[in-house]
Write a protein that holds these residues in place. Structure first.
Motif, PDB file in Angstrom:
ATOM      1  N   LYS A   1       0.908  -1.189   0.178  1.00 45.79           N
ATOM      2  CA  LYS A   1       0.069   0.007  -0.035  1.00 45.79           C
ATOM      3  C   LYS A   1       1.000   1.366   0.051  1.00 45.79           C
ATOM      4  O   LYS A   1       0.510   2.354  -0.696  1.00 45.79           O
ATOM      5  CB  LYS A   1      -0.767  -0.030   1.296  1.00 45.79           C
ATOM      6  CG  LYS A   1      -2.118  -1.082   0.833  1.00 45.79           C
ATOM      7  CD  LYS A   1      -3.083  -0.510   2.286  1.00 45.79           C
ATOM      8  CE  LYS A   1      -4.307  -1.755   2.139  1.00 45.79           C
ATOM      9  NZ  LYS A   1      -5.006  -1.376   3.308  1.00 45.79           N
TER      10      LYS A   1
ATOM     11  N   LEU B   1      -6.601   4.989   1.275  1.00 45.44           N
ATOM     12  CA  LEU B   1      -5.558   3.899   1.624  1.00 45.44           C
ATOM     13  C   LEU B   1      -4.633   4.017   2.735  1.00 45.44           C
ATOM     14  O   LEU B   1      -4.351   2.862   3.620  1.00 45.44           O
ATOM     15  CB  LEU B   1      -4.668   3.660   0.562  1.00 45.44           C
ATOM     16  CG  LEU B   1      -5.237   3.215  -0.774  1.00 45.44           C
ATOM     17  CD1 LEU B   1      -4.441   3.114  -1.891  1.00 45.44           C
ATOM     18  CD2 LEU B   1      -5.624   1.727  -0.674  1.00 45.44           C
TER      19      LEU B   1
ATOM     20  N   TYR C   1      -7.237  -5.457  -3.495  1.00 47.57           N
ATOM     21  CA  TYR C   1      -7.528  -4.551  -2.700  1.00 47.57           C
ATOM     22  C   TYR C   1      -8.963  -4.439  -2.310  1.00 47.57           C
ATOM     23  O   TYR C   1      -9.748  -4.517  -3.123  1.00 47.57           O
ATOM     24  CB  TYR C   1      -6.851  -3.117  -3.238  1.00 47.57           C
ATOM     25  CG  TYR C   1      -5.651  -2.871  -3.211  1.00 47.57           C
ATOM     26  CD1 TYR C   1      -4.990  -2.784  -2.084  1.00 47.57           C
ATOM     27  CD2 TYR C   1      -4.817  -3.064  -4.444  1.00 47.57           C
ATOM     28  CE1 TYR C   1      -3.677  -2.504  -2.009  1.00 47.57           C
ATOM     29  CE2 TYR C   1      -3.617  -2.791  -4.628  1.00 47.57           C
ATOM     30  CZ  TYR C   1      -2.907  -2.445  -3.405  1.00 47.57           C
ATOM     31  OH  TYR C   1      -1.347  -2.321  -3.237  1.00 47.57           O
TER      32      TYR C   1
ATOM     33  N   ILE D   1     -11.674  -2.011  -1.399  1.00 47.38           N
ATOM     34  CA  ILE D   1     -11.762  -0.386  -1.672  1.00 47.38           C
ATOM     35  C   ILE D   1     -13.199  -0.212  -1.441  1.00 47.38           C
ATOM     36  O   ILE D   1     -14.047  -0.934  -1.990  1.00 47.38           O
ATOM     37  CB  ILE D   1     -11.302   0.019  -2.991  1.00 47.38           C
ATOM     38  CG1 ILE D   1      -9.630  -0.238  -2.766  1.00 47.38           C
ATOM     39  CG2 ILE D   1     -11.070   1.628  -3.040  1.00 47.38           C
ATOM     40  CD1 ILE D   1      -8.819   0.203  -4.087  1.00 47.38           C
TER      41      ILE D   1
END
Length: 154
Positions: A62, A118, A147, A149
């Motif tokens: 990340k 993030l 990910y 998200i």
């Protein structure tokens, strides 16, 4: 929460793709098409936004993704600056400039929102020494991972 398995799923990448298309179309005719250095700079800056989002997504952590998103939002600032040059020199019609400015501003905000998201979602724990250490699993991911998200960042 949605899984993002490829960079093409990211709303900011999709917006950057549209920006690149509009920049290229706007630079095909008129005075901008004759100013090779300005045309090239504007095109490269818009491409940099799109490509840095994709490259950052492909990184293992990340932290690196955030770094490349930061490069992308910086390139969006460069696009904005170049659009002012085009405005001052009457290289692009006013309506097209307005559209480019609006899309670029929305794109930059979307990238910054994703960076903030993030950064805030990074897990950490307190190690034996009492210092905060990021969990190894959160730092590195494999290509088979995706990910998580939030939908607003897609």
């Amino acid at each position: 929460m949605a899984k993002v398995e490829q960079f093409e799923d990211l709303r900011c990448w999709q917006m950057s793709r549209t920006l690149v298309k509009l920049v290229y179309q706007s630079s095909l005719s008129g005075e901008l098409s004759k100013d090779f250095s300005s045309k090239d700079q504007l095109r490269r800056a818009s491409l940099s936004v799109m490509n840095n989002i994709a490259e950052g997504f492909a990184r293992y952590s990340k932290q690196e993704f955030i770094l490349f998103l930061n490069y992308a939002q910086s390139s969006a600032a460069e696009v904005k600056s170049m659009l002012y040059v085009c405005e001052d020199l009457n290289y692009i019609p006013t309506e097209k400039l307005k559209e480019l400015h609006q899309l670029n501003d929305q794109l930059r905000k979307a990238i910054l929102a994703l960076i903030k998201y993030l950064a805030s979602s990074q897990k950490s724990y307190t190690g034996v020494s009492g210092s905060r250490v990021r969990e190894p699993r959160e730092i590195y991911r494999t290509y088979s991972d995706s990910y998580q998200i939030s939908d607003e960042h897609l």
